[in-house]
Design a protein around this motif. Structure first.
Motif, short mmCIF file in Angstrom:
data_model
loop_
_atom_site.label_atom_id
_atom_site.label_comp_id
_atom_site.label_asym_id
_atom_site.label_seq_id
_atom_site.Cartn_x
_atom_site.Cartn_y
_atom_site.Cartn_z
N ARG A 128 -7.05 13.64 -11.44
CA ARG A 128 -6.95 12.28 -10.90
C ARG A 128 -6.06 12.29 -9.65
O ARG A 128 -5.10 13.05 -9.59
CB ARG A 128 -6.30 11.35 -11.93
N PRO A 129 -6.35 11.41 -8.66
CA PRO A 129 -5.48 11.37 -7.48
C PRO A 129 -4.12 10.74 -7.81
O PRO A 129 -4.04 9.83 -8.63
CB PRO A 129 -6.24 10.49 -6.49
N LYS A 130 -3.07 11.28 -7.20
CA LYS A 130 -1.73 10.74 -7.42
C LYS A 130 -1.17 10.36 -6.05
O LYS A 130 -1.37 11.08 -5.07
CB LYS A 130 -0.88 11.84 -8.07
N ILE A 131 -0.48 9.22 -5.99
CA ILE A 131 0.05 8.76 -4.70
C ILE A 131 1.34 9.50 -4.38
O ILE A 131 2.27 9.52 -5.18
CB ILE A 131 0.34 7.24 -4.74
N VAL A 132 1.38 10.12 -3.20
CA VAL A 132 2.60 10.78 -2.76
C VAL A 132 3.36 9.83 -1.82
O VAL A 132 4.57 9.69 -1.89
CB VAL A 132 2.26 12.09 -2.00
N GLU A 133 2.59 9.20 -0.95
CA GLU A 133 3.21 8.25 -0.02
C GLU A 133 2.33 6.99 0.00
O GLU A 133 1.14 7.08 0.31
CB GLU A 133 3.27 8.88 1.38
N LYS A 143 2.98 -6.43 8.96
CA LYS A 143 3.57 -5.14 9.34
C LYS A 143 3.29 -4.12 8.23
O LYS A 143 3.36 -4.42 7.04
CB LYS A 143 5.08 -5.29 9.54
N LYS A 144 2.97 -2.85 8.64
CA LYS A 144 2.71 -1.81 7.64
C LYS A 144 3.99 -1.05 7.34
O LYS A 144 4.73 -0.68 8.25
CB LYS A 144 1.64 -0.85 8.15
N VAL A 145 4.21 -0.80 6.04
CA VAL A 145 5.42 -0.08 5.61
C VAL A 145 4.98 1.06 4.69
O VAL A 145 4.12 0.88 3.84
CB VAL A 145 6.37 -1.03 4.81
N ARG A 146 5.59 2.24 4.88
CA ARG A 146 5.26 3.39 4.02
C ARG A 146 6.44 3.72 3.12
O ARG A 146 7.57 3.73 3.57
CB ARG A 146 4.92 4.62 4.87
N VAL A 147 6.15 4.01 1.84
CA VAL A 147 7.23 4.35 0.89
C VAL A 147 6.87 5.66 0.20
O VAL A 147 5.78 5.80 -0.37
CB VAL A 147 7.41 3.24 -0.18
N TYR A 148 7.79 6.62 0.24
CA TYR A 148 7.58 7.91 -0.43
C TYR A 148 7.74 7.71 -1.94
O TYR A 148 8.70 7.11 -2.39
CB TYR A 148 8.60 8.93 0.11
N GLN A 149 6.77 8.21 -2.74
CA GLN A 149 6.80 7.98 -4.20
C GLN A 149 7.30 9.22 -4.94
O GLN A 149 6.84 10.32 -4.68
CB GLN A 149 5.39 7.65 -4.70
N GLU A 151 8.62 8.75 -8.61
CA GLU A 151 8.52 8.55 -10.05
C GLU A 151 7.09 8.25 -10.48
O GLU A 151 6.20 8.15 -9.65
CB GLU A 151 9.46 7.40 -10.46
N SER A 152 6.91 8.06 -11.80
CA SER A 152 5.55 7.82 -12.28
C SER A 152 5.11 6.39 -12.00
O SER A 152 3.93 6.11 -11.88
CB SER A 152 5.46 8.13 -13.77
N LYS A 153 6.07 5.46 -11.91
CA LYS A 153 5.70 4.06 -11.59
C LYS A 153 5.77 3.88 -10.07
O LYS A 153 6.66 4.39 -9.42
CB LYS A 153 6.66 3.10 -12.28
N ILE A 154 4.82 3.09 -9.55
CA ILE A 154 4.74 2.91 -8.09
C ILE A 154 5.94 2.08 -7.58
O ILE A 154 6.34 1.10 -8.20
CB ILE A 154 3.38 2.28 -7.70
N LYS A 155 6.52 2.55 -6.48
CA LYS A 155 7.72 1.88 -5.93
C LYS A 155 7.30 1.08 -4.70
O LYS A 155 6.70 1.61 -3.77
CB LYS A 155 8.73 2.97 -5.54
N THR A 156 7.62 -0.23 -4.69
CA THR A 156 7.26 -1.08 -3.54
C THR A 156 8.47 -1.20 -2.61
O THR A 156 9.62 -1.00 -3.04
CB THR A 156 6.85 -2.49 -4.01
#
Length: 700
Positions: A128-133, A143-149, A151-156
């Motif tokens: 399965r795909p996992k979000i890295v960023e 405005k677009k914002v990028r967050v490096y992930q 943990e297992s839960k997505i961080k906003t």
């Protein structure tokens, strides 16, 4: 603390040792195929030699820092395509034995260290795909914002840097994703001490090493040990769960196809195949410590090599695996034979009937601890796919568990419908089963079907059934006793030599050791089998085909209008499979007459042991599988007719004496009639309204 590891040092290492690999990856990237971006670093052969092995030590102790440096080091290297090698992963294989740890020996000191563990793959989740960023867009100002992930839960994001709004929309298509998979590794069952339960550990895989292993593969996983506190959310416990972040996988024992065969091995294999005594040598290499049983050992050798599985143009699949059943008195080394096959077969699973359930044989549905989804965990027959399943005490299994074998033996699949999962798993394995007679010893005068607790449908699926009886025979018994005493004596001497200073040396015992050492080394035999299965696909010659038809038609033509059926199409298929295996042993592409003759001898021997009707002396396949021979069936019909005709005259049942008289006129003697009457009563065909008076049970 100063460390040697830095991107520049790694750059030097990669330029020195892995120039070809770097150019290969750069070539792929330049053509637009950038899927595989891994460079495999051989630790023992290369890294341990570079800069006195300091880098290797640092990798083991501070893997996070070192792997990051190595990654950056790769991006600094030059290549002939002049492409920048970004995001390439260094994967480390072939670690020294000192870094290999058992799952049960993992301790707190191993956390965040680089180690390798070995085991069997028990469970595999889907990739399965996992979000890295993660990419977000502010719903207020856009405005677009990028967050490096991490943990297992997505961080906003906490707030929008432009308008301080806290409302965001997640953009999956602009986020950076990586393939991820979790697998479960379990210790080898053979390494356990008594009473220990095999331990398992989860391994998290990412990138191009996902999706390459299957349940049942034996693997070495190299990676970093991580710890995770148990419990959810705020209620975290002080106890932690260990898991491994996989860096690389080395597959040790896969199916026959993946067996590593070097040129030197190939030379030895081809040399062996030209030996005139190859059959004899292979027989002597199967359980040399067990005396005799040449025919059974030959049958097991044929089973190891197997026939050719076929797929016809209309989609029909015909199995190539050979199934064998050994039935016999206690103490005739059935289990020992099974154990030995377990050791030499390239892939095998051993289980006993008493301690096995349907789920353990086929597959069990397990709820995943992480995401709560149901997944299937493979059972013994699935783990033995493309190998051999050894089932000891097959007659002690519960009938409902045994039904799982029916489908696995003929269709070679296992259908599962549980917990909302409908699946068909492959179980392309040969089955070698062992069973004891119901009443302790084998009685050669009553049918095998009555003596073993197996259904006729299951028994007819075995290609060969052998009966191992323990008959007193002074000459053979003397030889057997000598053989057993010699092996025990040798064992005693070897144990003495191992544990205390003794007068024996390896050289002085060489002569005795040779008697129980396999003629062909088990490792070479395993490779020989794998090579034969991979490269030899024999085809019937015309003479062989003629001889098979002659044997089959000859056996069946004995069946006149009213006589028994000696063999059925199932035995014909078994004969072809065995002949293919016989040609494979010689690594021959043609099935010759000698193969067919060899196999006919074995099939005849098997049929004579189980299907010889003691009354007529003829081979009757029904006698073997249902326990009622043709001659007996005819007599039962005769007696039933007699009782039916006389019922009208006798209201309270036909007296026994009258039945005896009538049966004698039809040529059935009194004793036989009495036996059959008892049998028919047991089967529910007749009943006694009063003692010694019989009536037919009518099904209205």
């Amino acid at each position: 603390m100063t460390m040697l590891s830095s991107p520049n040092v790694w750059r030097e290492f990669f330029q020195n040792y892995y120039e070809r690999e770097l150019n290969k990856i750069a070539g792929k990237i330049s053509t637009g195929d950038g899927t595989e971006k891994s460079i495999y670093v051989d630790v023992l052969s290369h890294l341990a030699l570079f800069r006195e092995g300091v880098l290797a030590e640092e990798l083991f102790n501070y893997p996070d820092q070192v792997i990051e440096d190595a990654k950056n080091g790769i991006s600094l290297t030059d290549n002939i395509y002049d492409v920048k090698l970004e995001n390439c992963t260094p994967r480390f294989v072939n670690l020294p034995v000192s870094r290999r740890t058992l799952i049960r020996d993992l301790r707190a000191e191993h956390i965040s260290r680089f180690i390798s563990i070995e085991g069997i793959v028990r469970k595999v989740t889907e990739v399965r795909p996992k979000i890295v960023e993660a990419a977000f867009v502010c719903s207020h100002c856009g405005k677009k914002v990028r967050v490096y992930q991490e943990e297992s839960k997505i961080k906003t994001p906490y707030e929008c840097p432009a308008c301080k709004s806290k409302r965001f929309v997640f953009l999956p298509e602009e986020s950076v994703l990586v393939d991820s998979q979790r697998i479960k590794i379990q210790e080898y069952p053979e390494n356990l001490k008594g009473g220990e339960q095999p331990q398992s550990i989860d391994v998290y895989l990412e990138g191009d090493i996902t999706g390459i292993v299957n349940p049942g593969d034996r693997v070495v996983i190299n990676g970093i040990v991580r710890a995770n506190p148990r419990g959810q959310g705020q209620k975290k416990l002080v106890h932690m769960d260990l898991y491994i972040e996989g860096n690389s996988i080395e597959i040790l024992q896969q199916e026959y196809e993946e067996f590593e065969i070097t040129e030197e091995d190939k030379k030895k294999i081809l040399e062996l195949s030209e030996d005139e005594r190859i059959y004899e040598k292979i027989i002597k290499s199967i359980a040399p410590s067990i005396y005799g049983y040449e025919d059974i050992k030959l049958a097991i050798a044929l089973q190891l090599f197997g026939g050719v599985p076929k797929r016809l143009p209309d989609g029909t699949e015909i199995r190539g695996d050979i199934h064998i059943l050994l039935v016999g008195d206690p103490g005739v080394a059935k289990s020992q034979l099974l154990r030995y096959v377990h050791r030499i077969a390239p892939r095998s699973v051993y289980t006993t009937g008493k301690g096995t359930t349907t789920a353990g044989l086929t597959a069990t549905a397990v709820r995943d601890e992480v995401d709560g989804r149901w997944t299937l965990e493979a059972g013994a027959l699935v783990l033995a796919d493309k190998g051999i399943a050894l089932v000891d005490e097959i007659d002690k299994m519960r009938p409902e568990d045994r039904s799982a074998l029916h489908e696995a033996m003929e269709q070679q699949t296992i259908s599962v419908a549980k917990a909302g999962i409908n699946a068909v798993l492959k179980a392309r394995c040969a089955l070698l089963g062992a069973a004891n007679p119901k009443y302790g010893r084998f009685d050669r005068y009553s049918p095998i079907a009555e003596q073993i607790n197996l259904s006729p449908t299951l028994m007819s699926r075995f290609d060969l059934i052998f009966v191992l009886t323990d008959d007193p025979d002074p000459a053979r018994d003397t030889e057997l006793a000598k053989h057993i005493l010699q092996t025990h004596k040798l064992g005693e001497k070897l144990e003495k030599m191992r544990n205390v200073a003794s007068e024996y040396t390896r050289q002085s015992l060489e002569g005795e050791i040779q008697k129980v050492v396999p003629v062909i080394d088990p490792d070479l035999l395993r490779k020989y089998i794998a090579y034969a299965k991979r490269t030899v696909f024999p085809v019937l010659t015309d003479e062989a085909e003629k001889r098979i038809i002659e044997f089959y038609v000859g056996m069946r033509s004995k069946a006149k209008e009213d006589s028994p059926v000696p063999v059925t199409a199932r035995q014909l298929e078994a004969l072809i499979r065995l002949a293919e295996a016989s040609a494979r042993i010689r690594l021959s592409d043609r099935i010759e007459l000698e193969d067919v003759e060899r196999v006919i001898r074995i099939i005849r021997k098997s049929l004579e042991q189980i299907a010889l009707d003691p009354e007529t002396g003829e081979i009757d396949i029904d006698y073997a599988f249902s326990g009622t021979s043709k001659s007996q069936r005819d007599k039962i019909m005769t007696i039933k007719r007699i009782v039916e005709e006389l019922e009208k005259e006798y209201e309270k049942g036909v007296p026994e004496e009258v039945i005896f008289e009538e049966a004698e006129k039809q040529g059935i003697d009194k004793l036989k009639t009495r036996d059959l009457l008892i049998k028919m009563r047991e089967k529910g065909e007749l009943y006694c309204p009063r003692p010694d008076h019989y009536r037919v049970v009518h099904n209205y």
